[in-house]
Motif scaffolding. Structure first.
Motif, short mmCIF file in Angstrom:
data_model
loop_
_atom_site.label_atom_id
_atom_site.label_comp_id
_atom_site.label_asym_id
_atom_site.label_seq_id
_atom_site.Cartn_x
_atom_site.Cartn_y
_atom_site.Cartn_z
N LEU A 160 0.66 -1.26 0.05
CA LEU A 160 -0.21 0.10 -0.12
C LEU A 160 0.86 1.34 -0.14
N SER A 161 1.83 1.15 0.60
CA SER A 161 2.74 2.40 0.73
C SER A 161 3.39 2.69 -0.50
N LEU A 162 3.83 1.65 -1.22
CA LEU A 162 4.34 1.50 -2.40
C LEU A 162 3.69 2.32 -3.40
N VAL A 163 2.53 1.70 -3.30
CA VAL A 163 1.07 2.18 -4.37
C VAL A 163 1.09 3.78 -4.17
N ALA A 164 0.86 4.18 -2.91
CA ALA A 164 0.82 5.36 -2.47
C ALA A 164 1.86 6.47 -2.90
N LYS A 183 12.13 7.01 -3.53
CA LYS A 183 13.27 6.21 -2.85
C LYS A 183 12.57 5.13 -2.09
N TRP A 184 12.98 3.82 -2.03
CA TRP A 184 12.15 2.72 -1.28
C TRP A 184 12.22 3.10 0.15
N PRO A 185 11.15 2.78 0.80
CA PRO A 185 10.10 2.14 0.30
C PRO A 185 9.07 3.14 -0.28
N GLY A 197 6.27 12.14 2.70
CA GLY A 197 6.32 11.12 3.40
C GLY A 197 5.08 10.21 3.52
N ILE A 198 5.16 8.88 3.70
CA ILE A 198 4.02 8.32 3.70
C ILE A 198 3.96 7.32 4.85
N LEU A 199 2.93 7.02 5.54
CA LEU A 199 3.10 6.20 6.68
C LEU A 199 1.51 5.44 6.67
N THR A 214 -3.45 4.81 5.30
CA THR A 214 -2.29 5.48 4.74
C THR A 214 -2.16 6.70 4.75
N GLY A 215 -1.21 7.64 5.66
CA GLY A 215 -1.15 8.77 5.80
C GLY A 215 -0.14 9.43 4.87
N ILE A 216 -0.55 10.56 4.16
CA ILE A 216 0.53 11.33 3.24
C ILE A 216 0.63 12.61 3.76
#
Ligand code: BTN
Length: 333
Positions: A160-164, A183-185, A197-199, A214-216
């Motif tokens: 989900l984080s990669l997709v976000a 930059k991974w992830p 940043g994504i959490l 998923t927080g952006i």
């Protein structure tokens, strides 16, 4: 309570006025078309005017749309932009929150459906990955969390984080023309400085994900350290030299995220997402340092595994990392 919660009448009236492309629309026509009373039309127009929309009221003739609100996080506009997208209904807005993750998780726990969004103008204690904080001053940034109930195994949740991250990359490109690096992830960078940043936080039990949030956080219009930008960060306004309409960017990310998450649910969906992410991710092909609790390893990032983990080649052996802090060292050929 959210400070702005839209009602559908207001959105419908706004849509009718927009569709009229600057022509005057009579109150009677709005009543007939929307099946509501004159008083409801008048109330909706007044509420839109209070939100900053310029709507002319011409005696006897009706109403005319003149200008969108200056408030770039106005919910009516976000809803209009998302009117053909199944997600973002509703978007709930707070001026100030501890963290958008908190009400999002609470609502998810209470059964809020996929695509409900919590949006804030600022956060008092924004949360980052690995227990860090996320500086969230008012006006400049974008802070939102999206509720999902993905049909995936708990150990796939990293996807989900990669997709976000890809969704944010695409949305930024469509609005600014800038192609940021992934930059991974899930960091989004411009020339090495962080833009987003994504959490992703999840509630699960073995074999079952109850919900994911998923927080952006996107550095949209901050300028310099005084507005909360760290040295290693930059903002879209600093890169482009122009102010970003935060609502348009939020709507675009939600639209992209919905498309990708829906795509993941199809037969070869996850495989396709991994191939696309591998092509887009700047980490792949680079020498990286991976920081782990038990020490560091240095190797070449050579791919993404089936659950979104980073594959790193070190001394002829391929190791896989599900979650870790990495540093890009240099490109390998
Ligand atoms: C990171 O790179 O460490 C992830 C940062 C995630 C920040 C966003 S802002 C919206 C949402 N609410 C939070 O408290 N955190 C996420």
């Amino acid at each position: 309570m959210p400070i702005q919660k839209n009602n559908s009448t207001k959105i419908s009236v706004l849509r009718e006025l927009l569709d009229a492309e600057g022509e005057t629309v009579s109150g009677g026509r709005l009543c007939r078309k929307l099946g509501i009373s004159r008083q409801s039309v008048w109330k909706a127009v007044r509420s839109l005017q209070e939100d900053g929309y310029k709507i002319g009221s011409i005696p006897v003739k009706g109403y005319r749309f003149q200008r969108v609100s200056d408030n770039d996080l106005d919910l009516s506009w976000i809803e209009i932009l998302l009117s053909d997208c199944p997600w973002g209904h509703p978007v709930l807005f707070w001026d100030k929150l501890d963290s958008t993750q908190i009400p999002a998780k609470d609502l998810a726990r209470r059964g809020a459906p996929d695509g409900v969004v919590i949006l804030a103008n600022c956060q008092i204690s924004g949360r980052g990955r690995l227990g860090r904080s996320w500086i969230s001053p008012p006006q400049g940034g974008i802070y939102f969390s999206v509720i999902m109930h993905p049909a995936m195994q708990p150990d796939q949740i990293q996807m989900l984080s990669l997709v976000a991250a890809m969704s944010v990359q695409k949305a930024i490109f469509s609005i600014t023309g800038i192609l940021c690096q992934l930059k991974w992830p899930n960091d989004i960078l411009w020339k090495g400085a962080k833009i987003c940043g994504i959490l992703t936080e999840v509630s699960s039990e073995p074999g079952l994900v109850h919900y994911a949030v998923t927080g952006i956080g996107i550095n949209a219009n901050m300028t310099g350290n005084s507005m909360g930008l760290e040295d290693s960060a930059t903002s879209l306004a600093s890169i482009t030299g122009r102010k970003i309409h935060r609502g348009e960017l939020v709507a675009s990310v939600i639209r992209q995220l919905h498309l990708s998450v829906a795509g993941m649910g199809t037969g070869s969906g996850v495989k396709e997402i991994i191939s696309e992410y591998t092509l887009r991710c700047d980490t792949i092909g680079k020498m990286v340092r991976v920081v782990l609790d038990e020490g560091e390893i240095t190797g070449k990032a050579c791919g993404i595994g089936g659950r979104g983990e980073l594959l790193v080649e070190e001394g002829g052996e391929i190791r896989s990392f599900a979650a870790a802090d990495i540093t890009h060292l240099r490109t390998c050929h």
